[in-house]
Scaffold this active site. Structure first.
Site, short mmCIF file in Angstrom:
data_model
loop_
_atom_site.label_atom_id
_atom_site.label_comp_id
_atom_site.label_asym_id
_atom_site.label_seq_id
_atom_site.Cartn_x
_atom_site.Cartn_y
_atom_site.Cartn_z
N GLU A 232 88.41 -38.30 -11.86
CA GLU A 232 87.02 -38.74 -11.73
C GLU A 232 86.49 -39.05 -13.12
O GLU A 232 86.81 -38.35 -14.08
CB GLU A 232 86.18 -37.64 -11.07
CG GLU A 232 86.60 -37.41 -9.64
CD GLU A 232 86.06 -36.11 -9.06
OE1 GLU A 232 85.58 -35.26 -9.83
OE2 GLU A 232 86.14 -35.97 -7.84
N ASN B 135 81.08 -44.42 -18.52
CA ASN B 135 82.06 -44.19 -19.58
C ASN B 135 83.03 -45.37 -19.64
O ASN B 135 84.18 -45.30 -19.21
CB ASN B 135 82.80 -42.87 -19.35
CG ASN B 135 83.65 -42.46 -20.52
OD1 ASN B 135 83.96 -43.27 -21.38
ND2 ASN B 135 84.04 -41.19 -20.55
N ALA C 203 91.20 -35.68 -23.75
CA ALA C 203 90.26 -35.60 -24.87
C ALA C 203 90.96 -35.90 -26.19
O ALA C 203 92.08 -35.47 -26.42
CB ALA C 203 89.63 -34.22 -24.93
N VAL C 204 90.26 -36.64 -27.04
CA VAL C 204 90.70 -36.95 -28.39
C VAL C 204 89.52 -36.67 -29.31
O VAL C 204 88.39 -37.07 -29.01
CB VAL C 204 91.16 -38.42 -28.52
CG1 VAL C 204 91.48 -38.78 -29.96
CG2 VAL C 204 92.35 -38.69 -27.62
N TYR D 117 91.85 -46.04 -18.10
CA TYR D 117 92.46 -45.72 -16.81
C TYR D 117 92.87 -46.99 -16.05
O TYR D 117 93.93 -47.02 -15.43
CB TYR D 117 91.52 -44.86 -15.97
CG TYR D 117 91.20 -43.55 -16.63
CD1 TYR D 117 92.18 -42.77 -17.23
CD2 TYR D 117 89.90 -43.07 -16.69
CE1 TYR D 117 91.90 -41.57 -17.85
CE2 TYR D 117 89.60 -41.87 -17.30
CZ TYR D 117 90.60 -41.13 -17.88
OH TYR D 117 90.31 -39.94 -18.50
#
Length: 92
Positions: free
Chosen positions: A48, A53, A15-16, A60
């Site tokens: 996952e 997204n 998370a950012v 990834y």
């Protein structure tokens, strides 16, 4: 954040803060974390991600993760559900 079992790990969250996105911070966090996991003896990493997204999937993929499976009806959305892509990367 991740969890480890033997020589495998699962990334649970990257998370950012919204106002800091788009600066390459997630890539730096992910790279640093993968190095740490490798140092702990992890050889394979899973995660996952919601199939919708796109920014996360690009992150990834650039980091060497590849799709190995899909989980149907994983993420609830208004009036429908989305699949989760299960991604894997060998690091050790």
């Amino acid at each position: 954040m991740s969890r480890q079992a033997a020589d495998e790990a699962e990334i649970l969250s990257v998370a950012v803060a919204r106002n800091s996105q788009g600066r390459g911070l997630a890539r730096q966090l992910l790279t640093l974390h993968l190095r740490r996991l490798a140092g702990l003896g992890v050889r394979t990493v899973f995660l996952e991600v919601d199939e919708h997204n796109t920014p996360a999937i690009k992150l990834y993929n650039r980091a060497g993760f590849r799709e190995v499976s899909r989980r149907s009806n994983y993420y609830p959305l208004p009036r429908k559900t989305a699949r989760a892509l299960v991604l894997r990367r060998d690091i050790g």
